[in-house]
Scaffold this active site. Structure first.
Site, PDB file in Angstrom:
ATOM      1  N   ARG A  61       1.069  -1.353   0.354  1.00  0.00           N
ATOM      2  CA  ARG A  61      -0.371  -0.514  -0.036  1.00  0.00           C
ATOM      3  C   ARG A  61       0.918   1.233  -0.029  1.00  0.00           C
ATOM      4  O   ARG A  61       2.329   1.195   0.703  1.00  0.00           O
ATOM      5  CB  ARG A  61      -0.874   0.408   1.165  1.00  0.00           C
ATOM      6  CG  ARG A  61      -1.786  -1.185   0.945  1.00  0.00           C
ATOM      7  CD  ARG A  61      -2.862  -0.882   2.623  1.00  0.00           C
ATOM      8  NE  ARG A  61      -3.317  -2.470   2.620  1.00  0.00           N
ATOM      9  CZ  ARG A  61      -3.256  -3.552   3.001  1.00  0.00           C
ATOM     10  NH1 ARG A  61      -1.987  -3.871   2.884  1.00  0.00           N
ATOM     11  NH2 ARG A  61      -4.234  -4.086   2.860  1.00  0.00           N
ATOM     12  N   LYS A  84      -1.001  -2.837   7.660  1.00  0.00           N
ATOM     13  CA  LYS A  84      -3.241  -3.203   7.467  1.00  0.00           C
ATOM     14  C   LYS A  84      -3.180  -3.703   9.346  1.00  0.00           C
ATOM     15  O   LYS A  84      -4.024  -3.913   9.605  1.00  0.00           O
ATOM     16  CB  LYS A  84      -3.977  -2.751   6.736  1.00  0.00           C
ATOM     17  CG  LYS A  84      -5.542  -2.730   6.741  1.00  0.00           C
ATOM     18  CD  LYS A  84      -6.158  -2.580   5.473  1.00  0.00           C
ATOM     19  CE  LYS A  84      -7.758  -2.921   5.611  1.00  0.00           C
ATOM     20  NZ  LYS A  84      -8.593  -3.065   3.941  1.00  0.00           N
ATOM     21  N   HIS A 136      -3.955   2.818  -4.938  1.00  0.00           N
ATOM     22  CA  HIS A 136      -4.322   1.350  -4.626  1.00  0.00           C
ATOM     23  C   HIS A 136      -4.249   0.994  -6.130  1.00  0.00           C
ATOM     24  O   HIS A 136      -4.414   0.063  -6.003  1.00  0.00           O
ATOM     25  CB  HIS A 136      -5.647   1.531  -4.228  1.00  0.00           C
ATOM     26  CG  HIS A 136      -5.748   0.844  -3.237  1.00  0.00           C
ATOM     27  ND1 HIS A 136      -5.384  -0.029  -2.304  1.00  0.00           N
ATOM     28  CD2 HIS A 136      -6.565  -0.150  -3.570  1.00  0.00           C
ATOM     29  CE1 HIS A 136      -4.925  -1.054  -1.415  1.00  0.00           C
ATOM     30  NE2 HIS A 136      -6.484  -1.273  -2.314  1.00  0.00           N
ATOM     31  N   ARG A 139      -1.690  -1.164  -6.271  1.00  0.00           N
ATOM     32  CA  ARG A 139      -1.340  -2.846  -5.923  1.00  0.00           C
ATOM     33  C   ARG A 139      -2.079  -3.853  -6.736  1.00  0.00           C
ATOM     34  O   ARG A 139      -2.158  -4.346  -6.871  1.00  0.00           O
ATOM     35  CB  ARG A 139      -1.880  -2.469  -4.004  1.00  0.00           C
ATOM     36  CG  ARG A 139      -2.397  -3.151  -3.090  1.00  0.00           C
ATOM     37  CD  ARG A 139      -2.451  -3.414  -2.283  1.00  0.00           C
ATOM     38  NE  ARG A 139      -3.174  -4.536  -0.633  1.00  0.00           N
ATOM     39  CZ  ARG A 139      -2.157  -5.106  -0.287  1.00  0.00           C
ATOM     40  NH1 ARG A 139      -1.113  -5.081  -0.101  1.00  0.00           N
ATOM     41  NH2 ARG A 139      -3.074  -5.716   0.138  1.00  0.00           N
ATOM     42  N   HIS A 162      -2.786 -10.566   2.656  1.00  0.00           N
ATOM     43  CA  HIS A 162      -3.702 -11.077   3.159  1.00  0.00           C
ATOM     44  C   HIS A 162      -3.947 -11.912   4.338  1.00  0.00           C
ATOM     45  O   HIS A 162      -3.338 -12.897   4.368  1.00  0.00           O
ATOM     46  CB  HIS A 162      -4.912 -11.454   1.808  1.00  0.00           C
ATOM     47  CG  HIS A 162      -4.818 -10.011   1.109  1.00  0.00           C
ATOM     48  ND1 HIS A 162      -4.622 -10.286  -0.186  1.00  0.00           N
ATOM     49  CD2 HIS A 162      -4.971  -8.633   0.886  1.00  0.00           C
ATOM     50  CE1 HIS A 162      -4.429  -9.229  -1.270  1.00  0.00           C
ATOM     51  NE2 HIS A 162      -4.743  -8.005   0.162  1.00  0.00           N
ATOM     52  N   TYR A 171      -8.065 -12.405  -7.599  1.00  0.00           N
ATOM     53  CA  TYR A 171      -7.414 -11.934  -8.265  1.00  0.00           C
ATOM     54  C   TYR A 171      -7.044 -13.949  -9.155  1.00  0.00           C
ATOM     55  O   TYR A 171      -5.987 -13.779 -10.070  1.00  0.00           O
ATOM     56  CB  TYR A 171      -5.752 -11.798  -7.850  1.00  0.00           C
ATOM     57  CG  TYR A 171      -6.183 -10.883  -7.367  1.00  0.00           C
ATOM     58  CD1 TYR A 171      -6.401  -9.132  -8.196  1.00  0.00           C
ATOM     59  CD2 TYR A 171      -5.631 -10.185  -5.705  1.00  0.00           C
ATOM     60  CE1 TYR A 171      -5.946  -7.952  -7.700  1.00  0.00           C
ATOM     61  CE2 TYR A 171      -6.024  -8.792  -5.271  1.00  0.00           C
ATOM     62  CZ  TYR A 171      -6.210  -8.182  -6.485  1.00  0.00           C
ATOM     63  OH  TYR A 171      -6.379  -6.381  -5.720  1.00  0.00           O
TER      64      TYR A 171
END
Length: 192
Positions: A61, A84, A136, A139, A162, A171
Site C-alpha cells: 500500500r 493494515k 490503490h 497494488r 492478506h 485475482y
C-alpha cells in the site's frame, strides 16, 4: 483489456467480493511505462517515482511504502511494518530498484507525504481511472500482473499480507492456468 472504465483491467463480478468494481482495476504494461515516464518528467516531488516503483514491485500500500526507512531496506528486500493487518512482511525486489531505494533513503532519510503529487502525475498521464482509485491501483496492478505472469495465489496472499485467502482469490481468475488444472490433475487423465 478495454472496459467500461477505460483501457485497463477490471475483475469480473464473481471476484469483486464486497468491493466496488473500480477498486479492482489495474494498469496495463503500456500504462505503467507511460505513468513512470510522466512522473520522471513532470513531478517536482523527489519521492513519487521511487514510491510508485516500490508499490508496483511489491504490491504494498502507498502508506506502507511511505513508512519505509533505510533500516527496512536490507539484503535485497524491503520490509513493511505497521501494516493494515498488523503483521510485518519482507518482499524481495530487483537489484537495481534495491540500489535506487537505498540511495534515495540515504539522501532523504525517509519519504515525505507524496500521495497528492502522485495524483497530480496520474492526472497529467491522462490514464483514466475510476474516481477514488489513485494509488490503490498500483497494488491491484501488482497483484493482477503477478497472477497473469503465472504467480501462485498462496504466495500472492503472503506478499499482499492478506489474512484470508478469500480476499486474494479475487485475482485467481487472472492466472493463465485458471481452471486448466482440472484437466491436468483429475483422476481420469491417467486413462487417456
Amino acid at each position: 483489456m478495454k472496459t467500461e472504465f477505460g483501457n485497463h483491467g477490471v475483475l469480473p463480478p464473481p471476484y469483486r467480493s464486497k468491493l466496488r468494481p473500480q477498486e479492482l482495476s489495474w494498469l496495463t504494461t503500456d500504462q505503467i511505462q507511460h505513468l513512470l515516464k510522466v512522473i520522471a518528467q513532470f513531478s517536482q516531488n523527489p519521492h513519487v517515482l521511487s514510491l510508485t516503483k516500490i508499490c508496483l514491485a511489491t504490491g504494498a500500500r502507498w502508506s506502507e511504502v511511505e513508512g519505509l526507512k533505510l533500516r527496512h531496506v536490507r539484503d535485497g528486500k524491503v520490509s513493511f511494518h505497521g501494516t493494515k493487518s498488523g503483521k510485518s512482511r519482507s518482499i524481495s525486489i530487483a537489484d537495481d530498484l534495491f540500489q535506487e531505494v537505498s540511495q534515495h533513503l540515504k539522501e532523504y532519510n525517509d519519504f515525505s507525504f507524496s500521495l497528492s503529487a502522485f495524483r497530480r502525475a496520474l492526472d497529467e498521464s491522462k490514464v483514466e481511472l475510476p474516481k477514488g482509485q489513485a494509488a490503490h491501483v498500483l497494488r491491484h496492478t501488482f497483484a493482477s500482473h503477478f497472477m497473469m505472469n503465472g504467480g501462485n495465489i498462496l504466495t500472492l496472499q503472503k506478499i499482499l499480507g492478506h489474512s484470508s485467502i478469500t480476499v486474494t482469490m479475487r485475482y485467481a481468475h487472472l492466472s493463465p492456468d485458471h481452471l486448466n488444472d482440472a484437466k491436468r490433475f483429475n483422476p481420469l487423465r491417467l486413462y487417456h
